[in-house]
Write an enzyme that holds these catalytic residues in place. Structure first.
Site: not given
Ligand code: F6R
Length: 607
Positions: A73, A487
């Site tokens: 990464w 949410e």
């Protein structure tokens, strides 16, 4: 996030390494590579998915029983094949995979170049391979110890050497490594999920430890070569649990990762003694930012809330006129921007369609476009003129948690960077950076109180509505807290500036309508206090988040949650965390799927 797998034993290394890499895919990566030892070292790397690496492989060549593998990464250098691990020195004698950051790699690299070494990649890791070659006489362990003594920073690393084909060495300092002990084989990984299919007997390496492994034995020593006795532990986690590091949900794991994710977001970027910030990704445009007169932040959802905190910081401390906009609205308005405007796109995924479109729109108008993005190589990261990565690893739960706190931390770095180019004093720069660096320990204190939040949630989880209120820096915290609740638990919630409630919303308040107040002891504390009194006068239950040691609010409110003291502009980082935990428990108590709430996607790539 980078991942390591290494193998030595009775079986062919390649299938085990590939399987391990696939198990680490969930952590996110941009490139991968493998090196296997059999009559010389065979290495292969590729950008993109492990599948691409597999397709390039000639498995006959890779038939050895010892090897190392890596998913990268990107931190230092683009996600390219050359920068992918394993890395080797000039002679191809040593091959290294590495997680972490070598902070003094530039100094070490310069010295090695003066000695005649040739570097191929832009990575910090490559210095390790060159140092090993430089130190090597006839013993790989001696060369590794001499190398580690010179490294400053963090590492989890695995090394193989062409001249000692029956040995594998690994070392850890600040970046995890687990040794899986099998029958005549040993598998090492940065994450247990990569080895759990082969063995459940593991040894967790601690910082400062080195393991010297051959087919049947291993020895663990420290840098002084003192032998260390370690106990073999049994992993009881399922593969799914292992990916979540034992947490029941990715969201809880990510909330708990915040001390570390803040460290990763600011590591190597603050020079406290000078009150200065160093952002490699912005270096090429530092002469342009000096002349910027206006900033416009474009983002969606949680990222926009982080942007709202950024707006207040940039105005208060960098003296820069700043606006923050819903990216979805920005593109349909006629925003007034020009060459003296910097548009900052804030996006965890770097792929949000609205944010991308707003950024492109700004570019056509001649603005300087900057990105605060987590996903390396994503579209926004590629298309902005310059930018900064969050470095927090993948955020897997749909609801954003560690990305929000990291985005605020990076906006604080932008504030010091731009502020110091303008009127901000060195003393103020030092103060902000000192407080930023103190945050990880304070976050640890907050997340430890998870059970307290759970108890509060148990009292309120049947509520139909909750109002979240705060002022100034914590108005964005209030709307972020409300968004998390909506949410995850589908309970209606609304975030308001505390002062606004008496202009309408207070009509809803009664004994069944709870309010959450984010009221740390800051410049607007007294004002919040009056608003809390107004709610209490109408029998509304109040949950307050305030500063440790505050006794006054305790007498007034129904529930209280304490956060450590910090600079006012950084309070949203601490105050959001109890709200994340509250939303998490409220959702669980209502039997909702916290990691994948209905109707939501992690990356919103449509308008
Ligand atoms: C809320 C959430 C969303 C995202 C928004 C932007 O928890 O995750 O509101 O913040 O969709 O996403 P990014 O940051 O990927 O642009």
């Amino acid at each position: 996030m980078c991942g390591i797998v290494a193998y030595i034993g009775k079986n062919k290394a390649l299938p085990i390494l590939l399987d391990g890499l696939k198990r680490l895919e969930y952590r996110g990566y941009d490139s991968a590579g493998i090196a296997v030892l059999n009559s010389g070292v065979h290495s292969i790397k590729s950008v993109g998915k492990i599948k691409a690496l597999e397709e390039k492989l000639d498995s006959k060549k890779f038939s050895g029983k010892i090897g190392i593998a890596h998913t990268r990464w990107a931190t230092h250098g683009e996600p390219t094949e050359i920068n992918a691990h394993p890395h080797s020195g000039d002679q191809g004698k040593f091959w290294v995979v590495h997680n972490g950051i070598i902070e003094n790699y530039r100094t070490l690299k310069d010295k090695l170049i003066q000695k005649g070494h040739n570097f191929k990649s832009q990575t910090d890791t490559e210095v390790i391979a060159h140092l090993l070659e430089d130190f090597y006489k006839d013993n790989i362990t001696d060369a590794l110890i001499s190398t580690l003594k010179l490294l400053k920073g963090t590492y989890g690393l695995a090394v193989i050497c062409k001249d000692e084909p029956d040995k594998l060495l690994v070392a850890r300092n600040g970046s995890p490594l687990v040794i899986g002990v099998g029958q005549d084989e040993t598998i090492i990984a940065s994450d247990v999920s990569a080895l759990i299919r082969h063995t459940r007997q593991v040894i967790y390496l601690d910082d400062g430890e080195i393991a010297e492994i051959d087919q049947n034995n291993f020895r663990i020593i420290n840098i002084q070569e003192k032998e260390i006795k370690k106990t073999v532990e049994e992993i009881e986690w399922s593969l799914e649990q292992a990916e979540k590091s034992g947490y029941p949900h990715f969201m809880l794991k990510e909330i708990n990762e915040q001390p570390e994710s803040i460290i990763n977001s600011i590591r190597g970027r603050t020079i406290i003694k000078d009150g200065k910030v160093k952002l490699g990704g912005l270096e090429t445009i530092m002469n342009i930012t000096r002349f910027i007169e206006k900033i416009s932040i474009v983002a969606c959802g949680t990222a926009k809330h982080a942007g709202m905190v950024g707006q207040l910081m940039l105005e208060e401390y960098a003296n820069l006129e700043t606006s923050v906009e819903f990216a979805s609205e920005f593109r349909y308005r006629k925003p007034i921007i020009d060459q003296k405007t910097a548009v900052i796109a804030v996006s965890q995924s770097g792929e949000t369609a609205d944010t991308l479109a707003a950024m492109r729109e700004a570019k056509t108008k001649g603005a300087l476009t900057l990105g605060i993005v987590n996903a390396v190589g994503s579209t926004i990261a590629r298309e902005t003129d310059a930018g900064v990565y969050n470095h927090i690893g993948p955020e897997i739960a749909v609801a954003s948690t560690k990305a929000f706190t990291s985005q605020v931390a990076i906006l604080a770095l932008f504030t010091v960077l731009f502020g110091r180019q303008r009127q901000m004093s060195m003393v103020m720069g030092r103060r902000i950076l000192g407080e930023l660096n103190a945050l990880p320990d304070k976050i640890k204190f907050v997340v430890k109180q998870n059970n307290k939040i759970k108890k509060i949630a148990k009292k309120y989880y049947k509520s139909n509505n909750i109002l979240y209120m705060g002022r100034k820096y914590n108005y964005p915290t209030a709307i972020e807290g409300a968004l998390k609740l909506k949410e995850l638990s589908y309970i209606h919630a609304e975030g308001l500036p505390s002062g606004e409630m008496k202009h309408g919303s207070i009509a809803m308040i009664d004994k069944d309508f709870p309010s959450v107040f984010i009221a740390p002891e800051d410049s607007v504390y007294e004002k919040n206090l009056s608003n809390i009194e107004e709610i209490k006068a109408r029998s509304g239950p109040v949950i307050a988040v305030t500063t440790e040691g505050n006794k006054e609010l305790k007498k007034l409110v129904d529930e209280i949650f304490y956060i450590p003291k910090t600079l006012e502009m950084l309070t949203p980082i601490l105050a959001t965390i109890p709200l994340q935990l509250f939303a998490y428990h409220m959702a669980l108590l209502n039997n909702k799927d916290v990691d994948k709430p209905r109707n939501l996607a992690k990356s919103v790539t449509v308008e």
